[in-house]
Design a protein around this motif. Sequence first.
Motif, PDB file in Angstrom:
ATOM      1  N   LEU A 116       0.836  -1.200   0.000  1.00  0.00           N
ATOM      2  CA  LEU A 116       0.000   0.000   0.000  1.00  0.00           C
ATOM      3  C   LEU A 116       0.873   1.253   0.000  1.00  0.00           C
ATOM      4  N   LEU A 117       1.891   1.269   0.839  1.00  0.00           N
ATOM      5  CA  LEU A 117       2.810   2.403   0.898  1.00  0.00           C
ATOM      6  C   LEU A 117       3.419   2.664  -0.480  1.00  0.00           C
ATOM      7  N   LEU A 118       3.934   1.623  -1.103  1.00  0.00           N
ATOM      8  CA  LEU A 118       4.585   1.766  -2.409  1.00  0.00           C
ATOM      9  C   LEU A 118       3.587   2.167  -3.497  1.00  0.00           C
ATOM     10  N   VAL A 125      10.860   4.576  -1.811  1.00  0.00           N
ATOM     11  CA  VAL A 125      10.800   4.648  -0.350  1.00  0.00           C
ATOM     12  C   VAL A 125      12.057   3.972   0.164  1.00  0.00           C
ATOM     13  N   PRO A 126      12.785   4.610   1.091  1.00  0.00           N
ATOM     14  CA  PRO A 126      14.037   4.017   1.576  1.00  0.00           C
ATOM     15  C   PRO A 126      13.831   2.678   2.285  1.00  0.00           C
ATOM     16  N   LEU A 127      14.776   1.793   2.080  1.00  0.00           N
ATOM     17  CA  LEU A 127      14.753   0.482   2.726  1.00  0.00           C
ATOM     18  C   LEU A 127      15.458   0.548   4.076  1.00  0.00           C
ATOM     19  N   SER A 128      15.052  -0.311   4.989  1.00  0.00           N
ATOM     20  CA  SER A 128      15.739  -0.437   6.268  1.00  0.00           C
ATOM     21  C   SER A 128      16.947  -1.347   6.077  1.00  0.00           C
ATOM     22  N   HIS A 133      10.790  -2.053   3.631  1.00  0.00           N
ATOM     23  CA  HIS A 133      10.356  -0.662   3.721  1.00  0.00           C
ATOM     24  C   HIS A 133       9.718  -0.409   5.084  1.00  0.00           C
ATOM     25  N   LEU A 134       8.940  -1.400   5.545  1.00  0.00           N
ATOM     26  CA  LEU A 134       8.277  -1.292   6.841  1.00  0.00           C
ATOM     27  C   LEU A 134       8.633  -2.500   7.705  1.00  0.00           C
ATOM     28  N   GLY A 154      -0.232   6.753  -6.304  1.00  0.00           N
ATOM     29  CA  GLY A 154       0.644   7.902  -6.506  1.00  0.00           C
ATOM     30  C   GLY A 154       0.128   9.226  -5.989  1.00  0.00           C
ATOM     31  N   CYS A 155      -0.949   9.235  -5.199  1.00  0.00           N
ATOM     32  CA  CYS A 155      -1.559  10.502  -4.778  1.00  0.00           C
ATOM     33  C   CYS A 155      -0.972  11.078  -3.494  1.00  0.00           C
ATOM     34  N   ALA A 156      -0.172  10.306  -2.777  1.00  0.00           N
ATOM     35  CA  ALA A 156       0.279  10.743  -1.446  1.00  0.00           C
ATOM     36  C   ALA A 156       1.753  11.131  -1.431  1.00  0.00           C
ATOM     37  N   LYS A 157       2.086  11.903  -0.427  1.00  0.00           N
ATOM     38  CA  LYS A 157       3.464  12.325  -0.196  1.00  0.00           C
ATOM     39  C   LYS A 157       3.941  11.680   1.103  1.00  0.00           C
ATOM     40  N   LEU A 158       5.146  11.131   1.077  1.00  0.00           N
ATOM     41  CA  LEU A 158       5.725  10.567   2.297  1.00  0.00           C
ATOM     42  C   LEU A 158       6.285  11.713   3.127  1.00  0.00           C
ATOM     43  N   VAL A 159       5.698  11.934   4.298  1.00  0.00           N
ATOM     44  CA  VAL A 159       6.111  13.020   5.184  1.00  0.00           C
ATOM     45  C   VAL A 159       7.220  12.538   6.115  1.00  0.00           C
ATOM     46  N   ALA A 160       7.058  11.329   6.656  1.00  0.00           N
ATOM     47  CA  ALA A 160       8.051  10.775   7.581  1.00  0.00           C
ATOM     48  C   ALA A 160       7.993   9.256   7.519  1.00  0.00           C
ATOM     49  N   LEU A 161       9.140   8.655   7.744  1.00  0.00           N
ATOM     50  CA  LEU A 161       9.241   7.198   7.877  1.00  0.00           C
ATOM     51  C   LEU A 161      10.075   6.946   9.119  1.00  0.00           C
ATOM     52  N   VAL A 162       9.423   6.422  10.141  1.00  0.00           N
ATOM     53  CA  VAL A 162      10.055   6.249  11.447  1.00  0.00           C
ATOM     54  C   VAL A 162      10.168   4.777  11.773  1.00  0.00           C
ATOM     55  N   ARG A 163      11.358   4.378  12.139  1.00  0.00           N
ATOM     56  CA  ARG A 163      11.591   3.001  12.545  1.00  0.00           C
ATOM     57  C   ARG A 163      12.000   3.018  14.007  1.00  0.00           C
ATOM     58  N   PRO A 164      11.508   2.049  14.797  1.00  0.00           N
ATOM     59  CA  PRO A 164      11.721   2.104  16.247  1.00  0.00           C
ATOM     60  C   PRO A 164      13.189   2.118  16.667  1.00  0.00           C
TER      61      PRO A 164
END
Length: 169
Positions: A116-118, A125-128, A133-134, A154-164
């Motif tokens: 869904l993210l992709l 989207v950056p990989l861990s 990705h998640l 393709g309608c959304a913008k990635l604002v933040a990607l947070v990994r614990p």
Amino acid sequence: MTHELLLLRHAKSDWPVDMDDFSRPLKKRGRRAAKRVGRWLREQHLIPDIILSSPATRALTTAQRVCRQLDIDESSIICDLRIYEANAQTLLTVLKTSCHERRVLLVGHNPGLEDLLLKLIPGSVPLSANGKHLPTAALAQLAFEGGWTDLTEGCAKLVALVRPDSLPE
């Protein structure tokens, strides 16, 4: 109007012998990670208007631990069986038919959440470090214009990607 979608993969789970997939609990590491993500959401003032969760134990427990950090009553979590083992298209249907609020937290599973993210984000989207990705307990913050029924590829913008593992204990 800008809407926000917070995609949260369930935290690290355990798989005791003779336990079905649906009932898997969180590991201690997963419980700590869910707490850290919830604390980060609170610090960023990203309080969801609605929380949709898979009813699988590991996802629901993740959602509950996040709620505690946000001072949200856990009874406000809406469990939707369609989220469990869902693909990206099913998750999109859940969002389009269940959401009317501005900010939604969706707690679920891979590979559906990653797909869904992709699908929603144009570009990469950056990989861990583990090539996902998640990874478990990762949170993606997305923003898009229009309503939930306008949510398309393709309608959304990635604002933040947070990994614990990038958040303080």
